[in-house]
Design an enzyme around this catalytic site. Structure first.
Site, PDB file in Angstrom:
ATOM      1  CB  ALA A   8      -2.583   7.221  -3.362  1.00 18.75           C
TER       2      ALA A   8
ATOM      3  CB  SER B 114      -0.938  -0.032   1.217  1.00 15.68           C
ATOM      4  OG  SER B 114      -1.929   0.949   1.091  1.00 15.68           O
ATOM      5  CG  ASN B 115      -0.340   4.638  -1.407  1.00  8.94           C
ATOM      6  OD1 ASN B 115      -1.010   5.442  -0.777  1.00  8.94           O
ATOM      7  ND2 ASN B 115      -0.829   3.970  -2.447  1.00  8.94           N
ATOM      8  NE  ARG B 116       4.424   8.710   4.261  1.00  8.16           N
ATOM      9  CZ  ARG B 116       5.242   9.727   3.994  1.00  8.16           C
ATOM     10  NH1 ARG B 116       6.314   9.535   3.268  1.00  8.16           N
ATOM     11  NH2 ARG B 116       4.972  10.936   4.430  1.00  8.16           N
TER      12      ARG B 116
END
Ligand code: C5P
Length: 215
Positions: free
Chosen positions: A88, A21-23
């Site tokens: 995102a 995943s991402n922030r």
């Protein structure tokens, strides 16, 4: 008008307990949803996992993976006047998802990644779309050049670009807005809630102009 807004990260499973995943916090997308609602629009918020409470009266579709987000966005895009893809979305996902938890071993392991489907690009390719299409570009470098490339490649009407060093996980952002006709507009650093109101005004004005032109 009806606004479709995608927000937050996606999670691409590796096995039953792990994911890529991402922030992304989802704050910018949720702020746009709230601003659109306050300004009298209907809002469908297609959200990846976040810690945020969605604004009341917003129709929320909760998704986890990029494939789920792809499906949900396509299901609702036709009924929308403005599609703002702020999420995102992961660019890659594991080629295979292990059905059981991968065990720890002494040696390293490799995970093969394959590209996810680009949701924004898939909407941009719809020849007969009636909705205004807005994408976001979060960049670490060459902000304007990268955002201009995305505007063309994904065939959207607007790209909202921001530097991740300012906007990622924070309550503030600084935006550079690029329009299809080559115009640009910079909005200097401000709380995401203030920026969101500016953006909703810009999007609805442009959609209105487009509709009047077609009539
Ligand atoms: O190419 P990049 O991921 O930087 O482009 C960002 C824009 O494209 C955002 O609007 C994002 O929501 C959208 N996107 C998408 N599907 C993907 C990847 C990005 O809709 N798989």
């Amino acid at each position: 008008m009806t606004f479709l807004i995608s927000a937050g990260p996606t999670r691409e499973p590796i096995d039953p307990v792990r994911y890529i995943s991402n922030r992304s916090s989802g704050k910018m997308g949720y702020a746009i949803a709230e601003a659109a609602l306050d300004m009298g629009h209907d809002v469908i918020l297609i959200s990846g996992p976040t810690n945020l409470a969605p604004p009341r009266d917003v129709k929320v579709v909760s998704v986890s993976t990029s494939d789920e987000m792809f499906q949900a966005v396509h299901q609702h895009a036709e009924d929308s006047d403005v599609c703002v893809l702020c999420a995102a979305v992961a660019d890659y996902k594991p080629a295979q998802v292990s059905p059981v938890k991968i065990k720890k071993r002494d040696e390293g392991i490799s995970i093969e990644l394959v590209p996810t489907r680009d949701i924004l690009q898939s909407l941009g390719r719809q020849a007969s779309r009636k909705f205004l299409l807005v994408g976001f570009a979060a960049e670490t470098d060459h902000l304007e050049a990268n955002a201009t490339k995305k505007l063309r490649e994904k065939n959207c009407d607007i790209i909202v670009a921001n530097d991740v060093r300012i906007g990622m996980e924070t309550d503030e952002n600084e935006l550079l807005i690029l329009f299809r006709n080559g115009e640009t507009k910079k909005i200097s650093r401000a709380p995401k809630k203030i920026l969101a109101r500016e953006l909703v005004k810009i999007f609805s004005n442009l959609q209105q102009k487009g509709l009047t032109k077609k009539m």
